[in-house]
Design an enzyme around this catalytic site. Structure first.
Site, PDB file in Angstrom:
ATOM      1  N   LYS A   7       2.076  31.579  33.839  1.00 23.28           N
ATOM      2  CA  LYS A   7       1.911  33.041  34.767  1.00 23.28           C
ATOM      3  C   LYS A   7       0.427  33.127  34.499  1.00 23.28           C
ATOM      4  O   LYS A   7      -0.282  32.927  33.747  1.00 23.28           O
ATOM      5  CB  LYS A   7       2.980  34.068  34.528  1.00 23.28           C
TER       6      LYS A   7
ATOM      7  N   ARG B 131      12.508  30.785  30.847  1.00 24.34           N
ATOM      8  CA  ARG B 131      12.628  29.754  32.132  1.00 24.34           C
ATOM      9  C   ARG B 131      11.124  29.098  32.232  1.00 24.34           C
ATOM     10  O   ARG B 131      10.226  29.722  31.904  1.00 24.34           O
ATOM     11  CB  ARG B 131      12.536  30.906  33.263  1.00 24.34           C
TER      12      ARG B 131
HETATM   13  N1  HH2 Z   1       9.436  34.101  37.559  1.00 21.87           N
HETATM   14  C1  HH2 Z   1       9.506  33.529  38.883  1.00 21.87           C
HETATM   15  C2  HH2 Z   1      10.421  33.256  39.633  1.00 21.87           C
HETATM   16  N2  HH2 Z   1      11.714  33.538  39.333  1.00 21.87           N
HETATM   17  N3  HH2 Z   1      13.292  34.265  37.803  1.00 21.87           N
HETATM   18  C3  HH2 Z   1      13.278  35.063  36.603  1.00 21.87           C
HETATM   19  N4  HH2 Z   1      14.509  35.195  36.132  1.00 21.87           N
HETATM   20  N5  HH2 Z   1      12.440  35.377  35.669  1.00 21.87           N
HETATM   21  C4  HH2 Z   1      11.003  34.921  36.012  1.00 21.87           C
HETATM   22  O1  HH2 Z   1      10.148  35.299  35.352  1.00 21.87           O
HETATM   23  C5  HH2 Z   1      10.710  34.517  37.118  1.00 21.87           C
HETATM   24  C6  HH2 Z   1      11.926  34.060  38.223  1.00 21.87           C
HETATM   25  C7  HH2 Z   1       8.052  33.015  39.492  1.00 21.87           C
HETATM   26  O2  HH2 Z   1       7.849  31.942  39.089  1.00 21.87           O
HETATM   27  P1  HH2 Z   1       7.824  30.557  39.854  1.00 21.87           P
HETATM   28  O3  HH2 Z   1       9.273  30.191  40.504  1.00 21.87           O
HETATM   29  O4  HH2 Z   1       7.190  29.450  39.340  1.00 21.87           O
HETATM   30  O5  HH2 Z   1       6.774  30.710  41.123  1.00 21.87           O
HETATM   31  P2  HH2 Z   1       7.150  31.164  42.479  1.00 21.87           P
HETATM   32  O6  HH2 Z   1       7.717  32.542  42.799  1.00 21.87           O
HETATM   33  O7  HH2 Z   1       5.837  31.226  43.080  1.00 21.87           O
HETATM   34  O8  HH2 Z   1       8.079  30.132  43.376  1.00 21.87           O
END
Ligand code: HH2
Length: 258
Positions: free
Chosen positions: A201, A242
């Site tokens: 992040k 995660r």
């Molecule tokens: N962070 C993201 C997405 N989903 N779900 C939970 N429970 N906790 C988190 O911290 C979280 C999440 C953001 O990360 P990512 O899926 O890698 O990116 P994007 O939202 O751009 O697809």
């Protein structure tokens, strides 16, 4: 107890770190299976980026992205669906997902109706604008009481398996994220199992850049910061982290569990 590792699988063109890499069905399934082989306990399949400023995805398109991937992975591993939409969560459950990872913390009724687990994540505002001016008087207390309230509502609605997640980076600047990590014990003390997602992040890029004297550190260079914060979270009692980089995170979980 060995903390669980939730591997991230974004079937999107625009996610902040793996957008476009698993856009193709076969590449997505192969990456999911590789995470299973690396020890992921859950694979979290998402079809809409929630990065600040990401374009919204229509429900039909989001469903088209995630359902075939979930169908292919569900026989091999527990699958969660990362969505804010009830219709997508329902289709994902029919396809084999048994956990709704809900960054809007609003889909408990879907989880209750289908007898699956539910992750309530805290977010201030909406992905499009959440990083503009996040404000808290007491970030730890506000996040905790919000999540405890959501968890209670979900339990009353009949959800047996409820998780809470402070939502690192969701309407939070670096100082808020660090406060939540420093006081994670206050969430753990609620007795509700805690999920934490710090992987790759922006606040890690900001912190690492400050010490390196550069503007930012790209997402691919945030592995050590991701591991350091995941290890911290697990040592403080998070029951699941995660992560994009499953192999080192599983190793960290084993070391923390001793
Ligand atoms: N962070 C993201 C997405 N989903 N779900 C939970 N429970 N906790 C988190 O911290 C979280 C999440 C953001 O990360 P990512 O899926 O890698 O990116 P994007 O939202 O751009 O697809």
């Amino acid at each position: 107890m060995l903390p669980l590792v939730m591997g991230v699988l974004n079937v999107t063109p625009d996610s902040f770190s793996d957008g476009g890499r698993f856009w193709d069905h076969d590449a997505a399934v192969a990456h999911g299976l590789a995470m299973v082989a690396a020890g992921a306990d859950v694979v979290d399949v998402g079809g809409e980026s929630t990065r600040p400023g990401a374009a919204p995805v229509p429900p039909e398109e989001e469903r088209r992205r995630v359902v075939p991937v979930i169908e292919a992975l569900a026989p091999h591993v527990r699958v969660s669906v990362d969505t804010r939409k009830a219709v997508v969560a329902e289709a994902a459950i029919v396809a084999g997902a048994t956990l709704v990872n809900d960054v809007s913390a609003s889909l408990h009724e879907v989880a209750a109706a289908h007898g699956v687990g539910w992750v309530a994540m805290h977010m201030q505002g909406e992905p499009g604008t959440m990083q503009h001016h996040p404000r808290y008087d007491d970030v730890v207390g506000e996040v905790r009481s919000h999540l405890v309230g959501r968890a209670e509502r979900a339990r009353e609605a009949g959800v047996d398996e409820v998780w809470i997640d402070p939502g690192i980076g969701f309407g939070k600047i670096t100082r808020h994220n660090l406060a939540l990590l420093a006081h994670l014990g206050e969430l753990v003390a609620t007795g509700i199992p805690v999920v934490v997602g710090t992987s790759r992040k922006r606040f890690l890029g900001t912190l690492l850049a400050a010490s390196d004297g550069v503007d930012d550190v790209p997402t691919d260079d945030r592995l050590e910061g991701s591991l350091a914060t995941a290890t911290w979270a697990m040592a403080e009692g998070a029951a699941m982290v995660r992560a994009h980089d499953v192999t080192p995170t599983v190793q960290a979980a084993r070391v923390v569990a001793g």
